[in-house]
Design a protein around this motif. Structure first.
Motif, PDB file in Angstrom:
ATOM      1  N   THR A 163       0.844  -1.185   0.000  1.00 31.89           N
ATOM      2  CA  THR A 163       0.000   0.000   0.000  1.00 31.89           C
ATOM      3  C   THR A 163       0.890   1.249   0.000  1.00 31.89           C
ATOM      4  O   THR A 163       2.109   1.163   0.247  1.00 31.89           O
ATOM      5  CB  THR A 163      -0.898   0.002   1.244  1.00 31.89           C
ATOM      6  N   PRO A 164       0.341   2.437  -0.280  1.00 31.81           N
ATOM      7  CA  PRO A 164       1.153   3.660  -0.234  1.00 31.81           C
ATOM      8  C   PRO A 164       1.856   3.863   1.089  1.00 31.81           C
ATOM      9  O   PRO A 164       3.024   4.282   1.124  1.00 31.81           O
ATOM     10  CB  PRO A 164       0.130   4.762  -0.517  1.00 31.81           C
ATOM     11  N   GLU A 165       1.190   3.553   2.196  1.00 30.39           N
ATOM     12  CA  GLU A 165       1.821   3.728   3.511  1.00 30.39           C
ATOM     13  C   GLU A 165       2.981   2.755   3.705  1.00 30.39           C
ATOM     14  O   GLU A 165       4.049   3.126   4.213  1.00 30.39           O
ATOM     15  CB  GLU A 165       0.773   3.510   4.609  1.00 30.39           C
ATOM     16  N   VAL A 166       2.813   1.519   3.283  1.00 32.92           N
ATOM     17  CA  VAL A 166       3.895   0.529   3.387  1.00 32.92           C
ATOM     18  C   VAL A 166       5.080   0.946   2.512  1.00 32.92           C
ATOM     19  O   VAL A 166       6.244   0.832   2.920  1.00 32.92           O
ATOM     20  CB  VAL A 166       3.372  -0.872   2.992  1.00 32.92           C
ATOM     21  N   MET A 167       4.798   1.442   1.317  1.00 32.62           N
ATOM     22  CA  MET A 167       5.869   1.883   0.403  1.00 32.62           C
ATOM     23  C   MET A 167       6.639   3.053   1.013  1.00 32.62           C
ATOM     24  O   MET A 167       7.876   3.101   0.937  1.00 32.62           O
ATOM     25  CB  MET A 167       5.258   2.308  -0.934  1.00 32.62           C
ATOM     26  N   ARG A 168       5.939   3.978   1.639  1.00 33.67           N
ATOM     27  CA  ARG A 168       6.598   5.153   2.200  1.00 33.67           C
ATOM     28  C   ARG A 168       7.535   4.764   3.346  1.00 33.67           C
ATOM     29  O   ARG A 168       8.670   5.274   3.437  1.00 33.67           O
ATOM     30  CB  ARG A 168       5.554   6.166   2.648  1.00 33.67           C
ATOM     31  N   ARG A 169       7.086   3.873   4.223  1.00 36.92           N
ATOM     32  CA  ARG A 169       7.939   3.457   5.334  1.00 36.92           C
ATOM     33  C   ARG A 169       9.125   2.613   4.855  1.00 36.92           C
ATOM     34  O   ARG A 169      10.200   2.655   5.456  1.00 36.92           O
ATOM     35  CB  ARG A 169       7.110   2.652   6.348  1.00 36.92           C
ATOM     36  N   TYR A 170       8.940   1.892   3.774  1.00 38.57           N
ATOM     37  CA  TYR A 170       9.994   0.990   3.288  1.00 38.57           C
ATOM     38  C   TYR A 170      11.107   1.767   2.569  1.00 38.57           C
ATOM     39  O   TYR A 170      12.291   1.521   2.784  1.00 38.57           O
ATOM     40  CB  TYR A 170       9.364  -0.044   2.349  1.00 38.57           C
ATOM     41  N   LEU A 171      10.745   2.711   1.753  1.00 38.90           N
ATOM     42  CA  LEU A 171      11.728   3.385   0.904  1.00 38.90           C
ATOM     43  C   LEU A 171      12.542   4.447   1.638  1.00 38.90           C
ATOM     44  O   LEU A 171      13.608   4.832   1.173  1.00 38.90           O
ATOM     45  CB  LEU A 171      11.024   4.029  -0.301  1.00 38.90           C
ATOM     46  N   VAL A 172      12.045   4.934   2.766  1.00 33.58           N
ATOM     47  CA  VAL A 172      12.768   5.979   3.481  1.00 33.58           C
ATOM     48  C   VAL A 172      14.108   5.478   3.999  1.00 33.58           C
ATOM     49  O   VAL A 172      15.025   6.268   4.270  1.00 33.58           O
ATOM     50  CB  VAL A 172      11.893   6.535   4.634  1.00 33.58           C
ATOM     51  N   ASP A 173      14.278   4.167   4.141  1.00 31.66           N
ATOM     52  CA  ASP A 173      15.540   3.607   4.622  1.00 31.66           C
ATOM     53  C   ASP A 173      16.613   3.561   3.532  1.00 31.66           C
ATOM     54  O   ASP A 173      17.778   3.299   3.855  1.00 31.66           O
ATOM     55  CB  ASP A 173      15.313   2.188   5.171  1.00 31.66           C
ATOM     56  N   PHE A 174      16.241   3.787   2.284  1.00 29.53           N
ATOM     57  CA  PHE A 174      17.214   3.683   1.189  1.00 29.53           C
ATOM     58  C   PHE A 174      17.630   5.066   0.670  1.00 29.53           C
ATOM     59  O   PHE A 174      18.814   5.379   0.635  1.00 29.53           O
ATOM     60  CB  PHE A 174      16.638   2.833   0.053  1.00 29.53           C
ATOM     61  N   HIS A 175      16.653   5.858   0.267  1.00 31.06           N
ATOM     62  CA  HIS A 175      16.957   7.210  -0.210  1.00 31.06           C
ATOM     63  C   HIS A 175      15.675   8.033  -0.171  1.00 31.06           C
ATOM     64  O   HIS A 175      14.592   7.548  -0.538  1.00 31.06           O
ATOM     65  CB  HIS A 175      17.536   7.181  -1.629  1.00 31.06           C
ATOM     66  N   LYS A 176      15.817   9.275   0.231  1.00 35.76           N
ATOM     67  CA  LYS A 176      14.634  10.129   0.389  1.00 35.76           C
ATOM     68  C   LYS A 176      14.012  10.541  -0.940  1.00 35.76           C
ATOM     69  O   LYS A 176      12.859  10.989  -0.983  1.00 35.76           O
ATOM     70  CB  LYS A 176      15.020  11.389   1.169  1.00 35.76           C
ATOM     71  N   ASP A 177      14.752  10.400  -2.051  1.00 32.18           N
ATOM     72  CA  ASP A 177      14.238  10.846  -3.349  1.00 32.18           C
ATOM     73  C   ASP A 177      13.549   9.741  -4.136  1.00 32.18           C
ATOM     74  O   ASP A 177      12.967  10.004  -5.188  1.00 32.18           O
ATOM     75  CB  ASP A 177      15.377  11.422  -4.195  1.00 32.18           C
ATOM     76  N   ILE A 178      13.622   8.500  -3.678  1.00 22.40           N
ATOM     77  CA  ILE A 178      12.962   7.414  -4.407  1.00 22.40           C
ATOM     78  C   ILE A 178      11.458   7.521  -4.191  1.00 22.40           C
ATOM     79  O   ILE A 178      10.971   7.585  -3.056  1.00 22.40           O
ATOM     80  CB  ILE A 178      13.481   6.039  -3.936  1.00 22.40           C
TER      81      ILE A 178
END
Length: 306
Positions: A211-226
């Protein structure tokens, strides 16, 4: 009486004439010696030109002497040597010197680098042109998704910058985290050299769990611009078909059901007009992938939004 005076008068007349002639001669010599030579030459030339016709006038030519003679060239001779040893050394060396050798090597190295750069640039241009295709693009096309902030996202939102598109899912155990780390390194390399010219996009192949919320929490650990993307099963299937990505997620997934997700592992580089440029596989290192993206950015002659 008259006969006696005639001889004496003739003798006196002769003496007077001789004295007058001598006096006149002295005056002429004095006038000639005091006269300006330049004015005399001018007067003579005027007399000559007045007494002769223009076709018969002779032009005066200057007389060349050793003092006023002009040399054939004012440039000093190039082969003027001070000593015989210098001339012999110059003859042994020939027309080349170490300065000429260094200049020759530098020119050769510069031409080699230039031609290699042009060869690589033309190869990249051929790849980009071949991948665009005719009519419908071979890779890429219309799609409709939702980003991790809940906003609609289409193929038009990719335009304006270079886009780096990757397909994965958040429950991937090892491959996706490794590739997202590489993606973060590519972003930093390109941004450091060219600025904000790259838009990184992560599209989920598991819409049932991502979901959008799951994607947001997951990607913040890699790079803020993804920027994460998800959607319905059909929307995800359509975008995978457009990008020629293998997609194995089942359509009807029940909550808590265990299933496998499989997908192609490539980064898809799109140009600012939304056309496919090149696919970057797992064989590329972070530095090599960043260099490939930077080379395409440097070759772009259009406008890039920053």
């Amino acid at each position: 009486m008259a006969s006696i005076l005639k001889p004496s008068m003739r003798a006196a007349e002769t003496n007077i004439c001789r004295q007058c002639f001598r006096l006149q001669a002295r005056r002429n010599i004095t006038s000639i010696s005091t006269q300006n030579p330049k004015s005399e030459i001018r007067s003579r030339s005027n007399n000559i030109s007045s007494t002769t016709r223009p076709s018969q006038a002779v032009r005066a030519r200057p007389i060349l002497t050793k003092q006023n003679a002009r040399p054939f060239s004012s440039t000093p001779p190039a082969c003027a040597y001070k000593t015989i040893e210098e001339a012999k050394a110059r003859t042994k060396i020939g027309p080349f010197s170490w300065q000429a050798g260094v200049l020759f090597l530098l020119a050769g190295a510069g031409l080699t680098v230039y031609f290699r750069y042009e060869k690589a640039r033309m190869a990249r241009a051929r790849v980009a042109e071949a991948n665009k295709g005719v009519g419908k693009p071979l890779v890429g096309g219309p799609f409709h998704l939702t980003d991790m902030h809940g906003r609609e996202f289409t193929e038009q939102d990719l335009k304006g910058k270079y886009s780096l598109v990757y397909f994965g899912f958040t429950h991937c155990p090892d491959i996706c985290p490794e590739e997202l780390d590489k993606m973060a390194g590519m972003i930093d390399i390109v941004r450091e050299k060219y600025g904000d010219v790259l838009k990184p996009v992560f599209i989920s192949c598991d819409p049932a769990r991502d979901t959008p919320e799951v994607m947001r929490r997951y990607l913040v650990d890699f790079h803020k611009d993804i920027l994460g993307m998800t959607g319905t099963w059909q929307e995800v299937k359509d975008v995978c078909r457009a990008y020629r990505v293998y997609f194995s997620t089942p359509p009807d997934v029940q909550p808590g059901q265990d299933y496998l997700v499989d997908h192609s592992i490539y980064f898809y580089l799109m140009d600012p007009e939304g056309d496919f440029v090149e696919a970057i596989g797992r064989n590329f290192t972070v530095e090599a992938a960043g260099r490939v993206i930077g080379d395409h950015v440097a070759d772009w002659r259009g406008k890039i939004e920053k």
